[in-house]
Design a protein around this motif. Structure first.
Motif, PDB file in Angstrom:
ATOM      1  N   PHE A  57      -0.872 -14.173  -3.792  1.00 59.03           N
ATOM      2  CA  PHE A  57      -1.844 -15.092  -3.196  1.00 59.03           C
ATOM      3  C   PHE A  57      -1.455 -15.417  -1.761  1.00 59.03           C
ATOM      4  CE2 PHE A  57      -2.343 -15.665  -7.686  1.00 59.03           C
ATOM      5  CZ  PHE A  57      -3.715 -15.681  -7.818  1.00 59.03           C
ATOM      6  N   PHE A  58      -2.428 -15.927  -1.028  1.00 60.09           N
ATOM      7  CA  PHE A  58      -2.232 -16.436   0.327  1.00 60.09           C
ATOM      8  C   PHE A  58      -1.824 -15.361   1.320  1.00 60.09           C
ATOM      9  CE2 PHE A  58      -0.683 -19.927  -2.594  1.00 60.09           C
ATOM     10  CZ  PHE A  58      -1.939 -20.487  -2.747  1.00 60.09           C
ATOM     11  N   SER A  59      -2.319 -14.154   1.111  1.00 62.91           N
ATOM     12  CA  SER A  59      -2.046 -13.076   2.056  1.00 62.91           C
ATOM     13  C   SER A  59      -3.040 -13.143   3.213  1.00 62.91           C
ATOM     14  CB  SER A  59      -2.163 -11.722   1.352  1.00 62.91           C
ATOM     15  OG  SER A  59      -3.504 -11.508   0.952  1.00 62.91           O
ATOM     16  N   ALA A  60      -2.770 -12.425   4.251  1.00 64.41           N
ATOM     17  CA  ALA A  60      -3.669 -12.390   5.407  1.00 64.41           C
ATOM     18  C   ALA A  60      -5.022 -11.786   5.032  1.00 64.41           C
ATOM     19  CB  ALA A  60      -3.025 -11.586   6.535  1.00 64.41           C
ATOM     20  N   GLU A  61      -5.034 -10.950   4.003  1.00 65.38           N
ATOM     21  CA  GLU A  61      -6.264 -10.278   3.586  1.00 65.38           C
ATOM     22  C   GLU A  61      -7.100 -11.115   2.610  1.00 65.38           C
ATOM     23  OE1 GLU A  61      -3.175  -8.666   2.912  1.00 65.38           O
ATOM     24  OE2 GLU A  61      -3.175  -7.813   4.914  1.00 65.38           O
ATOM     25  N   ASN A  62      -6.611 -12.320   2.234  1.00 63.90           N
ATOM     26  CA  ASN A  62      -7.287 -13.126   1.216  1.00 63.90           C
ATOM     27  C   ASN A  62      -7.569 -12.290  -0.025  1.00 63.90           C
ATOM     28  OD1 ASN A  62      -7.233 -15.395   2.745  1.00 63.90           O
ATOM     29  ND2 ASN A  62      -9.344 -15.261   3.421  1.00 63.90           N
ATOM     30  N   ASP A  63      -6.558 -11.623  -0.498  1.00 61.72           N
ATOM     31  CA  ASP A  63      -6.694 -10.680  -1.601  1.00 61.72           C
ATOM     32  C   ASP A  63      -5.870 -11.168  -2.786  1.00 61.72           C
ATOM     33  OD1 ASP A  63      -7.770  -8.422  -2.654  1.00 61.72           O
ATOM     34  OD2 ASP A  63      -6.237  -7.078  -1.858  1.00 61.72           O
TER      35      ASP A  63
END
Length: 84
Positions: free
Chosen positions: A50-56
């Protein structure tokens, strides 16, 4: 209730150390997975998914061992507190 900014605090305040993570594959039921993890493993899982730059994010349900607290997480990086 959306708890993205508070999820680490909520988990760290819990006195339990055993959690379940349920992943339900969107197409293939045989790829569903239930994992029993400790608090540190759960926090690592959240860091990694969670909370990656890609919102993935990942579509999972997280619960304490006695199901007194349940989080519902989705692929849009949103974590909701579903039960307390």
């Amino acid at each position: 209730k959306l708890v993205n900014n508070k999820v680490y605090d909520i988990i760290n305040e819990l006195t339990c150390d055993v959690f379940y993570i349920l992943y339900e594959h969107p197409v293939h039921e045989f790829k569903d997975k239930l994992s029993k993890v400790n608090k540190n493993e759960l926090l690592d899982f959240i860091d990694n998914n969670f909370f990656s730059a890609e919102n993935d994010g990942t579509d999972v349900t997280i619960a304490t061992e006695n199901f007194s607290v349940i989080f519902v997480c989705n692929h849009d990086d949103e974590i909701y507190l579903a039960k307390t």
